[in-house]
Scaffold this active site. Structure first.
Site, PDB file in Angstrom:
ATOM      1  N   SER A 157       4.066   2.374   8.353  1.00 37.00           N
ATOM      2  CA  SER A 157       3.806   1.387   7.320  1.00 37.00           C
ATOM      3  C   SER A 157       5.076   1.151   6.508  1.00 37.00           C
ATOM      4  O   SER A 157       5.728   2.100   6.074  1.00 37.00           O
ATOM      5  CB  SER A 157       2.697   1.864   6.386  1.00 37.00           C
ATOM      6  OG  SER A 157       1.461   1.830   7.044  1.00 37.00           O
TER       7      SER A 157
ATOM      8  N   HIS B 203       0.822  -1.215   0.000  1.00 38.32           N
ATOM      9  CA  HIS B 203       0.000   0.000   0.000  1.00 38.32           C
ATOM     10  C   HIS B 203       0.851   1.258   0.000  1.00 38.32           C
ATOM     11  O   HIS B 203       0.391   2.320  -0.413  1.00 38.32           O
ATOM     12  CB  HIS B 203      -1.010  -0.007   1.154  1.00 38.32           C
ATOM     13  CG  HIS B 203      -0.465   0.309   2.507  1.00 38.32           C
ATOM     14  ND1 HIS B 203      -0.101  -0.653   3.423  1.00 38.32           N
ATOM     15  CD2 HIS B 203      -0.246   1.496   3.132  1.00 38.32           C
ATOM     16  CE1 HIS B 203       0.304  -0.086   4.533  1.00 38.32           C
ATOM     17  NE2 HIS B 203       0.227   1.225   4.381  1.00 38.32           N
TER      18      HIS B 203
ATOM     19  N   ASP C 100       1.256  -7.689   2.325  1.00 36.76           N
ATOM     20  CA  ASP C 100       1.421  -6.248   2.105  1.00 36.76           C
ATOM     21  C   ASP C 100       2.901  -5.907   1.943  1.00 36.76           C
ATOM     22  O   ASP C 100       3.516  -5.300   2.815  1.00 36.76           O
ATOM     23  CB  ASP C 100       0.802  -5.476   3.279  1.00 36.76           C
ATOM     24  CG  ASP C 100       0.493  -4.036   2.913  1.00 36.76           C
ATOM     25  OD1 ASP C 100       0.943  -3.578   1.846  1.00 36.76           O
ATOM     26  OD2 ASP C 100      -0.187  -3.359   3.703  1.00 36.76           O
TER      27      ASP C 100
END
Length: 731
Positions: free
Chosen positions: A665, A80, A215
């Site tokens: 992230s 992402h 991810d």
């Protein structure tokens, strides 16, 4: 019952064993004993040194974190986080979002986009004295003096244009640090799994556990043949990092100590209770309403239009994530009386102030008064600013502001409009068309205008501009603006960068005319915000100095709120008791992907993944057990089921008690030796409120297990060329 809960959480929030803290690297030696207790053996002094492994392998993307994992500039981050790079290269004829992408050789690695950057932090210097020396007391003058001092430091730091520097405020203006970062301007896409792997579970699973998300994505940093950063060129070569992470193929077990390094975005743990209540009662609900409206519109308009779907994929994913987080915050505030917890601590702090002769007993009261003014200003300006949300109006506003700022000496220009900003300014104008479609932009803008018209905080100049005669509707007027503007063309936008204020003021372009008309009101609003910021720049540091003294007196952790700068957090691999009779195990397995699979998005795992799982093709990535002798803190406090002795699968995702937030992230998750064992990508739903208050019993971060990444590379996508680049080690 509630009072007992408040007392328990107050106690746990200050407990020495809690894995709380987003620590600046230089603070590592001061908490060396805590790292040791968690089984982190790498020397604290080494972690404090940004020139040494592993910290010199950790990089920023400007909005996420990543890390070097090969001597050829290979970088790993979240899927992402690389979404824009994948979207940039996605076309209807080759949809890399849907199908994934793998470059088999270097020459097949496409640009991640002209605006993608990697930032390598090389130095962090305390410049508090230089920023705050001899500041005036008049609020606006004080604000401007702080900004001027910061600009001077940045200009000196950026003598070499291969570096980007910034001066960041810590502890709400009590301290300032100069951050020096090497900029890598040529970033390329190397390997990305399909979105049905990288975002498996989608918004349904977002902030939830158990998770089964792959991810991850690999990028590569390129530089000129001289080894220096350079814009994209076919002649560029892979960057040779000062170090790159070792990848531990054996991963971690429950109870193992881990730490994470990255760039957490923003937390509010030292803010007052009134600020939390304002967020929960007004700001968050209003934001959530707007995000949901945008999500519904984009989904509806993109349902039968693939071009819209591709262009707005990043916007949609970002809004969905923000929406889920806001709902989690609101649910968390309802489930746990965090306002009550903070108020109890605040009351205790005020009592402590009154008993300390050297302290100002009215410190909190004086700050509260300014905060009330600030909240009123936010409510007044919120809808007015949103009513200017059109992508084209935003471009026009920025371009006219640039023309005005160019009338000043460079040092006196507003940040964002100086010569150092022009490359990024130009790039931002170029990329508009990658995520812009006129019909969508028009619809979203009209919705924001209607929301403005439906509330009480009005601005006369905008109301006048929005009036229309009886023969046309507001929709017709806005449609006319889009049909008559030239700003939909990228070259036209770039040409406006060199225009004078007079050119803008004589223009017939409807968006340029609107930007000119709104300029004075926008500048007046900005001036008022700066004056208030100047007043807060005196009150907040005084408050924070007293809070730090109070925390130290109680032996509580003292670290700055997250502000986008490099931090380290530590913890252990551990599950948690999410609610009565429900303990969540710390690891998930490949078989969970199959169990969730429905064939319908977002549980539509690729057939090649399902086939590999069905064949039991796990190879050396399969592990017998992910459990050590103990099961962590939670199972020592609560009654848990007997632990499963056998795992016999490839771990997909795992939980730990590290203290992370947005911006973390893509952050590397390290074992105690400083080897890569996973990538941070999310938090559990119960932990979302940690931005305001850290509760160690339920705060868990969610990570991609490196063993799943290696399994995908090896058994599913045949990325042997990349595996050979990695320095894979085993215990």
């Amino acid at each position: 019952m509630r009072n007992a809960l408040v007392a328990a959480l107050m106690l746990s929030s200050g407990a020495a064993l809690a894995d709380e803290g987003q620590w600046q690297p230089y603070q590592m030696p001061a908490i060396a004993d805590k790292l040791k207790q968690r089984g982190i053996d790498i020397p604290a002094q080494q972690l404090a040194d940004l020139s040494q492994y592993p910290m010199n392998a950790v990089v920023g993307l400007g909005y996420c974190t990543a890390s070097f994992v090969s001597p050829k500039g290979l970088v790993v981050t979240n899927h992402h986080c690389a979404y824009r790079a994948i979207q940039y290269n996605t076309k209807p004829e080759h949809n890399y979002l849907e199908l994934g992408f793998l470059a088999s050789t270097l020459d097949k690695e496409p640009s991640a986009g002209p605006n993608e950057r990697l930032y390598v932090t090389e130095a962090v210097t305390d410049v508090t004295a230089k920023v705050t020396a001899n500041l005036p007391t008049e609020p606006l003058a004080r604000y401007e003096a702080i900004e001027a001092n910061k600009k001077a430091l940045i200009k000196e730091c950026e003598a070499d244009d291969n570096y980007r520097c910034s001066v960041r405020s810590f502890h709400n203006g009590l301290e300032y640090y100069l951050i020096k970062q090497l900029i890598i301007r040529d970033v390329r896409l190397v390997y990305a799994p399909p979105e049905s792997v990288g975002g498996y579970g989608g918004d349904i699973d977002n902030f939830e556990f158990p998770r089964h998300s792959g991810d991850f994505t690999f990028l590569r940093a390129y530089v000129g043949k001289d080894g220096k950063p350079a814009p994209y060129s076919e002649d560029n070569v892979p960057y040779v990092p000062k170090s790159y992470l070792k990848v531990n193929a054996d991963g971690v077990k429950a109870g193992d100590g881990v730490f994470v390094a990255g760039y957490p975005g923003s937390t509010s743990r030292y803010r007052l209770t009134s600020e939390l209540e304002f967020a929960s009662d007004w700001l968050y609900p209003v934001l959530a309403d707007r995000y949901q409206r945008q999500i519904d519109t984009i989904e509806a308009m993109g349902a039968d239009n693939e071009d819209i779907s591709i262009k707005y994929a990043g916007t949609l994913a970002g809004n969905a994530n923000r929406m889920k987080k806001l709902n989690g915050l609101l649910d968390g505030f309802r489930a746990t009386d965090i306002a009550g917890i903070k108020q109890s601590r605040e009351d205790a702090f005020v009592d402590w102030l009154k008993q300390s002769p050297a302290m100002n007993p009215k410190l909190v009261q004086e700050l509260e008064s300014l905060i009330a003014e600030n909240q009123e200003a936010i409510q007044t300006s919120f809808y007015f600013k949103n009513a200017q949300s059109s992508t084209l109006l935003n471009a026009a506003n920025r371009l006219y502001r640039l023309a005005k700022e160019k009338q000043k000496p460079d040092a006196q220009r507003e940040s964002g409009y100086q010569e150092r900003d022009m490359k990024l300014f130009e790039a931002s104008l170029k990329r508009i068309n990658r995520s812009f479609e006129q019909s969508v932009d028009k619809t979203l803008w009209l919705q924001d205008i209607q929301a403005y018209q439906g509330q009480s905080h009005k601005v006369a100049v905008l109301d006048e501009l929005l009036t229309y005669d009886n023969h046309a509707s507001l929709q017709d007027k806005i449609a006319g603006m889009y049909s008559l503007t030239g700003l939909t063309d990228a070259d036209t936008r770039l040409q406006w960068m060199d225009k004078s204020p007079e050119d803008f003021e004589n223009s017939a372009d409807p968006f340029i005319r609107l930007a000119v008309a709104l300029y004075d009101e926008n500048m007046a609003l900005e001036k008022a915000e700066k004056e208030l910021a100047g007043r807060l720049s005196m009150a907040r540091p005084d408050y924070m100095a007293a809070v730090i003294d109070y925390y130290k007196a109680n032996d509580w952790p003292v670290y700055p709120d997250a502000n986008g700068t490099l931090r380290i957090t530590y913890g252990m691999v551990d599950g948690y008791q999410s609610r009565d009779a429900l303990y969540k195990q710390p690891f998930t397995r490949l078989e969970g992907i199959t169990a969730k699979h429905t064939g319908v998005e977002p549980f539509n795992a690729p057939q090649k993944v399902l086939d590999a799982i069905a064949k039991g093709d796990m190879g050396e990535h399969k592990v017998e057990s992910v459990y050590a002798d103990g099961r962590g803190l939670i199972c020592r406090l609560f009654s848990c089921l007997d632990k499963p002795e056998e795992f016999n699968s490839v771990p997909v995702n795992f939980l730990s008690s590290v203290d992370t937030t947005g911006g973390n992230s893509g952050s590397p998750v390290f074992n105690g030796k400083g080897e890569l064992v996973g990538l941070n990508f999310d938090s559990t739903y119960e932990a979302i409120t940690k931005d305001w208050f850290f509760n160690p019993t339920i705060t868990r971060a969610v990570h991609v297990d490196i063993r799943y990444v290696l399994w995908m590379m090896d058994k599913v996508d045949n990325a042997q060329n990349l595996i050979e680049e990695l320095d894979v080690v085993r215990d």
